[in-house]
Structure formats: structure tokens, C-alpha cells
Design a protein around this motif. Sequence first.
Motif, mmCIF file in Angstrom:
data_model
loop_
_atom_site.group_PDB
_atom_site.id
_atom_site.type_symbol
_atom_site.label_atom_id
_atom_site.label_comp_id
_atom_site.label_asym_id
_atom_site.label_seq_id
_atom_site.Cartn_x
_atom_site.Cartn_y
_atom_site.Cartn_z
ATOM 1 N N ILE A 1 0.837 -1.303 -0.117
ATOM 2 C CA ILE A 1 -0.030 0.137 0.086
ATOM 3 C C ILE A 1 0.898 1.116 -0.061
ATOM 4 O O ILE A 1 0.559 2.306 -0.708
ATOM 5 N N ASP A 2 2.029 1.280 0.796
ATOM 6 C CA ASP A 2 2.862 2.489 0.823
ATOM 7 C C ASP A 2 3.426 2.547 -0.668
ATOM 8 O O ASP A 2 3.366 3.887 -1.099
ATOM 9 N N HIS A 3 3.646 1.567 -1.394
ATOM 10 C CA HIS A 3 4.084 1.906 -2.768
ATOM 11 C C HIS A 3 3.162 2.270 -3.716
ATOM 12 O O HIS A 3 3.658 3.261 -4.511
ATOM 13 N N VAL A 4 2.074 1.766 -3.714
ATOM 14 C CA VAL A 4 1.106 2.159 -4.309
ATOM 15 C C VAL A 4 0.585 3.729 -4.303
ATOM 16 O O VAL A 4 0.347 4.518 -5.208
ATOM 17 N N GLN A 5 0.770 3.946 -3.031
ATOM 18 C CA GLN A 5 0.284 5.484 -2.526
ATOM 19 C C GLN A 5 1.230 6.437 -3.064
ATOM 20 O O GLN A 5 0.807 7.595 -3.378
ATOM 21 N N GLN A 6 2.666 5.930 -3.247
ATOM 22 C CA GLN A 6 3.733 6.704 -3.551
ATOM 23 C C GLN A 6 3.796 6.524 -4.979
ATOM 24 O O GLN A 6 4.785 7.214 -5.617
#
Length: 433
Positions: A137-142
Amino acid sequence: MSFSQLGLSEALLKAVAEQGYTEPTPIQQRAIPIILQGKDVLAGAQTGTGKTASFTLPLLQLLSDSDVIHQKPRRVRALILTPTRELAMQVHENVSIYGKHLPLHTEVVVGGASIKMQTRNLKHGCDIVVATPGRLIDHVQQKNVSLAHIDILVLDEADRMLDMGFLPSIRQIMAYLPKQRQNLLFSATVSNGIKTLAAQLLNKPVEIEVARQNATADTVTERVYGIPRERKRELLSYLIGSNNWKQVLVFVRTKHGADRLEKQLIQDGIRSAALHGDKSQGARTKALDAFKDGKVTVLVATDIAARGLDIDSLPHVINYDLPQVPEDYVHRIGRTGRAGASGEALSLVSPEEAQLLADIEKLLQRQITRVADTGYEPVSLRVQDAPKKAAPSKTTGKKDFRHKPKAPAGRDGARPQGPRGAAKPTPRRTGRV
């Protein structure tokens, strides 16, 4: 049945053969053909049944058969979600091994690792991502990775994901995925919670359930040593040295416990190596090769790191820590007593683990033989006598054990000793183990 009868490509069959596998397990026989047909699957399968290959092999084939395999830049077309970092690393390793002869690239995205390095790797492009929910989720949001082109979604050990509170994260990830995709859900148990998740996630799934393994081989001798927790390491060293065991697989619960026990056994003069998810692939291969070649006497492993280990004629398995899941006990001791050879499985059980032992014996529908004379003061392994909280290690000079003789030297000439600073065992025993 052979793997060639499942409809797999030559590249995958070659990779499977290189790993020494000749016959698919029941879950592989049932799941692989269905997944290759593009159908959704709800599979109930325990650890140790070969479930990882049952979704990895057809996933690799479906991706390699696609017309967009050589498309640049690479788009992520398969997502495998796991509940833990260790499991993600293990699945990533399996994908890499089975896909070694295919032009596919895989990245692993987990917490506890460098997010900058993961970002760089993701932006270079890949076909498959193996991830834990939070870091993904961190990577998708970034905007480091897009999930808009996912063709296949795998939820591995979905029951553990629910137990660990990942349902909101899973739902959040679903919002980033295309609606048209193939979904594969694997779970050790098919509970009401899993059925509810499957109803929300899967489209007319084929349900597959492999019967739980709850029997141990007749060729394996099982015994339980009731022992105070703080004396486990001392007893383990004594058993290995006094019996001159040459190859011992020791299971512990955590990677930190594996590292600690490895160092302690080395201090006791016993050649040891640790195997867990934090080890690099090179370090793990080196440790396993040294164990197989007899250069290392003891391999201390976690359950996740030991998955897929295939060691011929392994004579001794020790449960230093009992597993949290009863079925894992059967899987652990199944490493010994193979192909008709005899094996020995010993469990060092402290009073704090009484409930875990009771759960294992309930699964087996029998009591495991207790060793009457362990060389220590007897402890109760009855659930009702188990301590309410973990008791602190005793550092006083009080003797709470009966004396043991000095163990004979092992192959390296060293004698296992008691813990540093603790009273060293002196002769009293009769020679029984």
C-alpha cells in the motif's frame, strides 16, 4: 501421475526436475489444471502440502503464454499477497526457482527492508510482485507501482491474514485492481471468515480441499522431554554430544531464536548453522549445503525457512520450540523417517508449552511417549499446571536439576557444556538418554 501430465511447459518441467521433484502432491494435481483453465480457486491446504508450487507453476505458465510477455516497460500482471515477510521471501524464492527458464521478472515488497531499493527495482519494471499488504500500500500510494494491469491475484495463507487483522488492507488493495482478473485464495482452514472473504473476492470459484495430515510415519520414534525452559539448550547440547549425532535438524519458533541458539551451540563446541527468512539466498544455500555435506552437525531452522527442504536419510529432528499450529508438528517430523528409513523426533517441552503439546496430541489422537528420566527435576506438562505467565529465567545458584555426566566428545573434539556461568553438570546418570 507426473508433472508432465498437468499441462506444464517444458521450461517449467525442467525447473521442477532440477529441484528433484518427480510426482506432484495432491493439491498440485488438483489445483494446477484448474488454474491453467483461468478459473478462480478457493483451496484449503496445509503448510507442507506443496501449495506454493500449486499456484506458482500455473501462474508462471499463464504469464509466459500471454501476448504481452515482451512488452516494454514491464507491467505488473500478477500479485501474490502473504501475511508475513518471511513467507513473502520464501514465495519469492520459489517463483524465482520455478521461473528460472522463463523471461519473467519478480520483485518482493515487504516491510523491514529498504524502501528506496524496492522503489528503484519496481520502477525498472517487473511481471510479478510478492508482497505483504502494508508495504505494498505504501508503494501504491507513492505511485512507485501500478496494480491496474493485474491479471492474477493470489492470497496465500488467507486465514493468517485475517487473524493478523489485514482485512482492511486487503480491501484497500482490491480497490486498486482491475475487476476482470483471476483470483486464487489459499488457506489452511476454510472458516466462516474465509468463506465471507471468498464470496467478496472470487468469481464462481472451484473449491479444493486437501485432507489435513494428522498422522506420523511408523518409522519415526517420537519422544517428549519435559524440561524447564531455561535448561533446554543445556539438554540439547548434551543429547547431541553424548550420542555423537552427526546430522540434527532443530526447529525453533523465531528467526531471533534461531540465531541465538546457533551461537550458543557453537559456544558448546557443536558445529551449527541457522536458516531463516532474514538470511540471504546465498547464506541459506551455503548453510544447507554444509549441513548436507556433514560440515555442520546442527541446522537450526524456522518453519518458514525449512519449507521445501529435502534432505535424504535425516536421522534426527528436534522440536526446541513446539509449533503454534499442530499440523506443523507433523510436517516437521516428517523430515525424518523417509523412504522406509528409521528416524527420531524429540520435543523439548517446557510447562509453558503444555497447551501446545495438548493440541498436537489431540490432532494425533494419541499421547506422545514421555521420557521419564530427563536428568532434571520433573516438570508437569498438564495444561492445568501450566504457568499463567512466562516465568523469568532463574539466575540464582539454586540447583533445580539432577546431575548429568559429562558428555563424550563429538566429532570436533569438543564437549557440550552448560550455559556460560551456570553450574556445569557432574556425573550421576546411568547412561540412559
